[in-house]
Design a protein around this motif. Structure first.
Motif, PDB file in Angstrom:
ATOM      1  N   ARG A  98      19.217  27.500   5.116  1.00 55.12           N
ATOM      2  CA  ARG A  98      20.545  27.345   4.516  1.00 55.12           C
ATOM      3  C   ARG A  98      20.496  27.179   3.002  1.00 55.12           C
ATOM      4  O   ARG A  98      21.182  27.897   2.269  1.00 55.12           O
ATOM      5  N   LYS A  99      19.683  26.273   2.482  1.00 54.36           N
ATOM      6  CA  LYS A  99      19.633  26.039   1.028  1.00 54.36           C
ATOM      7  C   LYS A  99      19.057  27.254   0.296  1.00 54.36           C
ATOM      8  O   LYS A  99      19.510  27.597  -0.786  1.00 54.36           O
ATOM      9  N   TYR A 100      18.068  27.893   0.898  1.00 54.38           N
ATOM     10  CA  TYR A 100      17.511  29.107   0.294  1.00 54.38           C
ATOM     11  C   TYR A 100      18.609  30.176   0.192  1.00 54.38           C
ATOM     12  O   TYR A 100      18.807  30.778  -0.862  1.00 54.38           O
ATOM     13  N   MET A 101      19.326  30.392   1.298  1.00 54.51           N
ATOM     14  CA  MET A 101      20.363  31.424   1.322  1.00 54.51           C
ATOM     15  C   MET A 101      21.500  31.093   0.353  1.00 54.51           C
ATOM     16  O   MET A 101      22.049  31.995  -0.279  1.00 54.51           O
ATOM     17  N   GLU A 102      21.848  29.838   0.220  1.00 55.05           N
ATOM     18  CA  GLU A 102      22.869  29.448  -0.765  1.00 55.05           C
ATOM     19  C   GLU A 102      22.384  29.758  -2.178  1.00 55.05           C
ATOM     20  O   GLU A 102      23.148  30.216  -3.022  1.00 55.05           O
ATOM     21  N   HIS A 103      21.113  29.526  -2.437  1.00 51.73           N
ATOM     22  CA  HIS A 103      20.546  29.752  -3.768  1.00 51.73           C
ATOM     23  C   HIS A 103      20.577  31.226  -4.160  1.00 51.73           C
ATOM     24  O   HIS A 103      20.902  31.562  -5.295  1.00 51.73           O
TER      25      HIS A 103
END
Length: 141
Positions: A98-103
């Motif tokens: 999730r955090k990777y994809m948001e970044h």
């Protein structure tokens, strides 16, 4: 290319050798475990092999490290305009990523243009293909 599993690295060497036959492309296979120092590896690539930037980055290791590793690669200047970053299993491992994809989301205005492609084989899932455009893309959005 880095791999923690020696057998898989040997397989990668054979496949890449065949795929690159007749092409002028540098392939440097390394044993590299998730807990090793990525900055040290990048410095080795720069000083020993003269590699300063990547055309393509494929993340296929511990998903929890993708964002950290991407940030290190970016901070050390190894991304250039047009570098592609490939990540698979973005549906199956969506919670961890999730955090990777948001970044890397295009709307994040962090210099990435990302598209999600759905795949059916070897099992239903999706891959994320991001292109790093850097500050140029950020200003255009």
């Amino acid at each position: 290319s880095t791999e923690a599993n020696k057998g898989w690295l040997e397989g990668a060497k054979r496949v890449v050798k065949h795929a690159l036959e007749g092409h002028e492309t540098t392939f440097l296979p390394f044993i590299f475990n998730d807990d090793e120092d990525l900055e040290l590896l990048l410095e080795t690539l720069r000083t020993k092999y003269g590699i300063n930037q990547f055309d393509t980055v494929i993340f296929d290791h511990n998903e929890k490290l993708f964002l950290t590793h991407l940030k290190v690669i970016q901070a050390r200047g190894f991304l250039k305009a047009g570098t592609t970053i490939y990540v698979d299993n973005v549906k199956r491992k969506g919670k961890v990523l999730r955090k990777y994809m948001e970044h890397v989301n295009t709307k994040s205005k962090r210099g990435y243009e990302t598209e999600i492609k759905h795949v059916k084989k070897p099992y239903p899932d999706a891959v994320a293909i991001s292109t790093w455009w850097g500050p140029t893309l950020t200003m255009e959005l």
